[in-house]
Design a protein around this motif. Structure first.
Motif: not given
Length: 648
Positions: A22-27, A124-136
């Motif tokens: 899910t994280a990979r697909f969403t990103d 707020r952390d999620f929306w501030a850097d969505t890409h890195n959140f999903l990569r993490y």
């Protein structure tokens, strides 16, 4: 092992795999949407994903409209979606907490820290850097799987964990493939939008690099389906996961098999066999969406049977999945009738002109410019020669079955001019989807005295190097079929080389050309021959004609098992043009390398130097669908070089 413990391992595997996917697909699709300007197309992309996972009804209850922001929230941080990323990690952690005595302390600490770190992050952390959140999330899931494999005893618990992981992985890959862009067996992408969507599909399956190593850089929908559905070595392909599920169930069921475990094994074995012996053509005949739906249904049924047989918990056999109808299985080793035969008649004219700086004597010219009367799926209709000055001549067949002409001149003042004109009929078989069918010429059809073992040896021109050996070493370890292996080697030659005349010569070896990275068709063929022979595939150099080349062309024939009976067949590949040879190719001569099939060669007495000029023209007289002839008959009597240039 207690059934409750086995069930926890099974679902930890499924939850972690589902979170990673899910994280990979969403990103991937979050970035894909930056390439899509149409708002409606963006919404349809997310709707299609939610429909494929069965989560769209729940989404509509929680959100008023479909938008990128609402879907991202639903898939990642929503507390009301059981399959959101934070809830999946929480569910995996809850299962691990109940079996801490069965897992290593490293697994528990890592998974618990993973869960706590997510809880510390705000919206707020999620929306501030969505890409890195999903990569993490994605990368931490990778690491967690590694901690499981390296710190846990590989016993029953480990097998249940892997079984859950592979059931989830196979189901997710099957759902990923159920997309309109893949539903038609297209041979290439038709626009930048389709290209980006194909790219996203491969990235969502972590398959882009593996796909490109196998199929080079081209993104073809049917090849993506072939790779993610049937590849036997890629760990995220549906076939790979179902084969592993069958093996895991065999380990978990033995030594005492009960009727319930037999049913689970039977379902898993049936699905694995369907994919092991299935073909892409059968998938598209059935309909890609229908085929994938059947695969997903059978994976759900495997889960139900596993739950009932091993965990003894209620709810599995009552899951809302219909009884799986058996797949429309392709017949194993069945004969596929040829759908279409394309015939072509080609006209070829070859002229060579030797000029000498002084008179010479006892001149012998060896010529390999005309094909045999018939060769596989080609036959010679007409042949004319003109030699000036007139020569004594004889013709014979060499050890490879090639037609060789020997022209003898007792004395030459200045030059020898020769023109050869021929008319050739060729044909090729095509499958229903316009793809060239596997075909070639069997050894029994040829007048060749050279054994295939001799065509497995390296020569002076077809040599080896460390760089070539590295390709061979990697290719041997991939577990590919002979045809897949040959195609992969051709792809690598084409990707490495650049066509550039003037940088090499007739004496350039395969290793020298490969080191340069440039060359002509002869160099491509020698490199391809070296790779094929080193992996154990007999291969031979082919000299012939191809429209538009302006000179003689070179390609390679590889001895491969084809058909239901795996009949050894010389199959032609053109590494210069990155394709298999079709009805446009005229085969003239075959050998170990260029030296065996040089178009012209010879010797003479005298102190003169010589210069060779060559002109080649090949045109297609006619081309179209025709009837397949299996036993070519001689249409015209063989002709000889004419002393006066007249037709014989």
């Amino acid at each position: 092992m207690l059934s409750r413990t086995g069930e926890s391992f099974f679902w930890i595997g499924r939850y972690i795999e589902r979170a990673e996917y899910t994280a990979r697909f969403t990103d991937v699709h979050y970035h894909l949407l930056t390439e899509i300007a149409d708002q409606d197309e963006q919404i349809n992309t997310w709707k299609q994903y939610l429909d494929g996972t069965g989560e769209y009804p729940l989404f509509t209850k929680l959100y008023d409209e479909v938008s990128t922001a609402s879907v991202l929230e639903f898939l990642t941080i929503s507390p009301y979606n059981p399959n959101s990323l934070v809830n999946l990690i929480s569910a995996a952690r809850n299962n691990a907490r109940g079996i801490q005595d069965q897992i290593s302390s490293e697994i528990w600490y890592f998974l618990n820290d993973f869960y706590l770190s997510l809880n510390k992050k705000s919206d707020r952390d999620f929306w501030a850097d969505t890409h890195n959140f999903l990569r993490y999330l994605c990368h931490t899931s990778y690491t967690l799987d590694g901690v499981f494999g390296s710190t846990m005893t590989h016993d029953e618990g480990w097998n249940f964990y892997r079984l859950g992981k592979n059931v989830e992985r196979g189901s997710r890959t099957a759902r990923l493939l159920d997309q309109p862009i893949l539903s038609q067996p297209a041979t290439e992408t038709r626009g930048i939008s389709e290209y980006h969507r194909c790219l996203a599909i491969l990235k969502a399956a972590s398959a882009l690099e593996a796909y490109r190593k196998f199929y080079s850089a081209e993104l073809v929908p049917r090849k993506i389906v072939q790779f993610l559905l049937f590849h036997n070595k890629f760990p995220r392909s549906v076939r790979f996961t179902t084969t592993l599920n069958r093996r895991l169930l065999e380990r978990l069921s033995s030594p005492n098999r009960r009727p319930e475990t037999r049913q689970a094994e039977r379902l898993a074995g049936q699905l694995a066999a369907d994919l092991e012996f299935g073909s892409l053509e059968e998938v598209y005949k059935t309909g890609l969406s229908e085929f994938l739906s059947q695969v997903i249904t059978q994976l759900d049924q495997v889960t139900n049977k596993v739950g009932k047989a091993f965990f003894g918990a209620s709810g599995y056999s009552e899951l809302p999945t219909p009884e799986a109808a058996p797949l429309l299985r392709p017949l194993i080793h069945s004969f596929e009738p040829v759908q279409r035969v394309v015939k072509a008649i080609l006209l070829a004219r070859h002229q060579f002109h030797y000029k000498y700086t002084a008179p010479i004597s006892q001149v012998t010219t060896i010529v390999r410019l005309a094909p045999p009367q018939h060769y596989g799926m080609q036959r010679r209709l007409d042949l004319r020669w003109h030699v000036d000055p007139p020569a004594d001549y004889r013709h014979f067949t060499d050890a490879f079955g090639n037609m060789v002409w020997q022209l003898d001149h007792p004395h030459i003042e200045k030059e020898i001019a020769c023109t050869v004109e021929m008319r050739i009929e060729t044909q090729a078989k095509y499958q229903q989807d316009q793809v060239l069918a596997p075909q070639g010429v069997t050894p029994q059809e040829l007048d060749c005295a050279v054994k295939p073992t001799e065509l497995s040896q390296l020569t002076k021109l077809v040599d080896n190097s460390d760089s070539l050996y590295q390709i061979v070493r990697r290719a041997k370890g991939r577990g590919l079929s002979p045809l897949e292996l040959t195609t992969s080697l051709m792809n690598q030659v084409y990707a490495h080389m650049r066509y550039e005349p003037g940088e090499t010569h007739v004496g350039t070896t395969a290793s020298q050309a490969f080191a340069l990275g440039v060359g002509v068709c002869q160099d491509y063929a020698h490199i391809f021959l070296s790779l094929c022979r080193q992996v154990g595939l007999p291969a031979r150099y082919v000299s012939g004609y191809l429209p538009g080349e302006g000179q003689m062309h070179a390609w390679v024939e590889v001895l491969l098992p084809l058909g239901a009976k795996e009949m050894p067949t010389w199959m032609a590949f053109d590494p210069t043009h990155h394709c298999r040879c079709d009805e446009r190719y005229i085969t003239v001569a075959v050998g170990r390398d260029y030296q065996d099939v040089a178009p012209t060669s010879g010797h003479y007495s005298g102190e003169s130097s010589n210069q060779l000029q060559t002109t080649v023209a090949v045109v297609v007289e006619s081309q179209g669908v025709g009837e397949y002839w299996q036993s070519p008959q001689l249409m015209l009597q063989e002709t000889s070089p004419s002393d006066h240039g007249q037709e014989q």
